[in-house]
Design a protein around this motif. Sequence first.
Motif, short mmCIF file in Angstrom:
data_model
loop_
_atom_site.label_atom_id
_atom_site.label_comp_id
_atom_site.label_asym_id
_atom_site.label_seq_id
_atom_site.Cartn_x
_atom_site.Cartn_y
_atom_site.Cartn_z
N GLY A 264 0.81 -1.13 -0.06
CA GLY A 264 0.23 -0.03 -0.01
C GLY A 264 0.76 1.18 -0.04
N LEU A 265 0.26 2.33 -0.15
CA LEU A 265 0.86 3.71 -0.12
C LEU A 265 0.53 4.65 1.05
CD1 LEU A 265 0.43 4.32 -3.98
CD2 LEU A 265 2.53 3.60 -2.89
N ALA A 266 1.47 5.16 1.61
CA ALA A 266 0.88 6.15 2.48
C ALA A 266 1.02 7.60 2.03
CB ALA A 266 2.12 6.28 3.67
N PRO A 267 0.29 8.67 2.67
CA PRO A 267 0.02 9.97 2.05
C PRO A 267 1.60 10.63 1.79
CG PRO A 267 -1.40 9.72 3.89
CD PRO A 267 -0.62 8.47 3.93
N GLN A 268 1.68 11.48 0.92
CA GLN A 268 3.10 11.99 0.58
C GLN A 268 3.78 12.64 1.96
OE1 GLN A 268 3.04 14.91 -2.53
NE2 GLN A 268 5.54 14.87 -2.71
N GLY A 269 5.03 12.20 2.33
CA GLY A 269 5.66 12.64 3.47
C GLY A 269 5.56 11.97 4.72
N GLU A 270 4.64 10.93 4.57
CA GLU A 270 4.25 10.30 5.85
C GLU A 270 4.86 8.61 5.52
OE1 GLU A 270 0.45 10.38 7.04
OE2 GLU A 270 0.16 12.60 7.00
N ALA A 271 4.95 8.23 6.49
CA ALA A 271 5.37 6.64 6.57
C ALA A 271 4.21 5.62 7.24
CB ALA A 271 6.68 6.49 7.57
N ARG A 272 4.17 4.48 6.69
CA ARG A 272 3.27 3.61 7.07
C ARG A 272 3.66 3.14 8.22
NH1 ARG A 272 2.53 -0.04 3.27
NH2 ARG A 272 0.54 -0.88 4.02
N LYS A 273 2.86 2.56 9.12
CA LYS A 273 3.14 1.81 10.57
C LYS A 273 2.85 0.41 10.39
CE LYS A 273 3.02 3.82 14.37
NZ LYS A 273 2.49 4.38 15.61
N LEU A 274 3.79 -0.48 10.76
CA LEU A 274 3.24 -1.87 11.00
C LEU A 274 3.55 -2.36 12.39
CD1 LEU A 274 2.59 -4.75 9.94
CD2 LEU A 274 4.84 -5.10 9.18
N ILE A 275 2.63 -2.97 12.97
CA ILE A 275 2.78 -3.33 14.46
C ILE A 275 2.99 -4.85 14.70
CG2 ILE A 275 2.02 -3.11 16.83
CD1 ILE A 275 0.26 -0.81 15.96
N ILE A 276 4.07 -5.19 15.00
CA ILE A 276 4.56 -6.50 14.97
C ILE A 276 4.43 -6.90 16.51
CG2 ILE A 276 6.01 -8.33 14.85
CD1 ILE A 276 7.32 -6.85 12.59
N GLY A 277 3.66 -7.86 16.93
CA GLY A 277 3.66 -8.44 18.68
C GLY A 277 4.14 -9.99 18.45
N PHE A 278 4.67 -10.23 19.66
CA PHE A 278 5.36 -11.32 20.12
C PHE A 278 4.64 -11.74 21.46
CE2 PHE A 278 8.43 -9.68 17.33
CZ PHE A 278 8.95 -10.65 16.18
N LYS A 279 4.17 -12.95 21.45
CA LYS A 279 3.66 -13.29 22.94
C LYS A 279 3.46 -14.75 22.74
CE LYS A 279 -1.26 -12.98 22.03
NZ LYS A 279 -2.62 -12.31 22.38
N GLN A 280 3.55 -15.38 24.18
CA GLN A 280 3.43 -16.87 24.17
C GLN A 280 1.97 -17.21 24.52
OE1 GLN A 280 6.50 -18.61 26.47
NE2 GLN A 280 6.08 -20.81 25.92
#
Length: 267
Positions: A197-213
């Motif tokens: 996907g694409l983010a608005p110009q000048g902005e970065a997209r975010k990805l949240i990665i979670g680790f749990k047991q």
Amino acid sequence: MGSSICSLNHVTFGELGTGRRMKSWNRAIWAVMLSIVLPLGLVYWYTSLFTCLLLAIWTAAVLIFSNIWNRRLYDRELRMQEQSLQLAAIRTLNHHRHDWMNDLQVLYGYIQLGKPDKTVQTVERIKERIALDSRIAKLGVPSLVFYIQAFRTHSSSLELEVQVEEGLNLENKLTSEAGDELTSVIMQTVRAYQYSGLAPQGEARKLIIGFKQDEGDILISFEGEGTNDNPELLRGQIYNIMQGKIMRAEPVGHSKAFVQLRLPLEM
């Protein structure tokens, strides 16, 4: 390890020169291997003890030369990989040093201005960052830890937010093969999100990665924020990544941009 383990896409004149030398050596080795046609022709047209002996010696020389060349090529590639990792480590350390200096300057400024509330907030933010870095390091898979820290340092198109459950430690719980697979799957999944996907110009997209047991398994969750033109295609790519792997993708219905992977520890 996307990007390569850490987006080392900088070409130097030395690397260009190495590439030219590699091409010339490849042409040379092919010429040496094709040269065996000469004694073969002699044996075909003038079969004798001398021509057969010449063919045997020539073939042995070609094999020895090929073996020496392949060993040198392997050593050269190993050195280049080592240099790339060293450069990535240096950039990561420099980035962290820069961040620490910024935090210390902000903290010092609040102390000088006599703003105890802001001072406490800054100290708490620093403590949170230290705690997160510690939890990431305790994941216990060196290639994964290095990839996460390097990606957070160097990537500009995708901001990576990592959440690690307190006390989670995979050291001595995974075989080296399982650890390599875990790192590879996470790298490929992050790459799929990065280019989905694409983010608005000048902005970065975010990805949240979670680790749990989760009892005897490890759950790795991916939640993307930002515009995604085709979330179903993204999920399809991730399910394809899982083909033939120990890990498996699980459907989660509350968000189209949310994917959860399960890694069994009992192997």
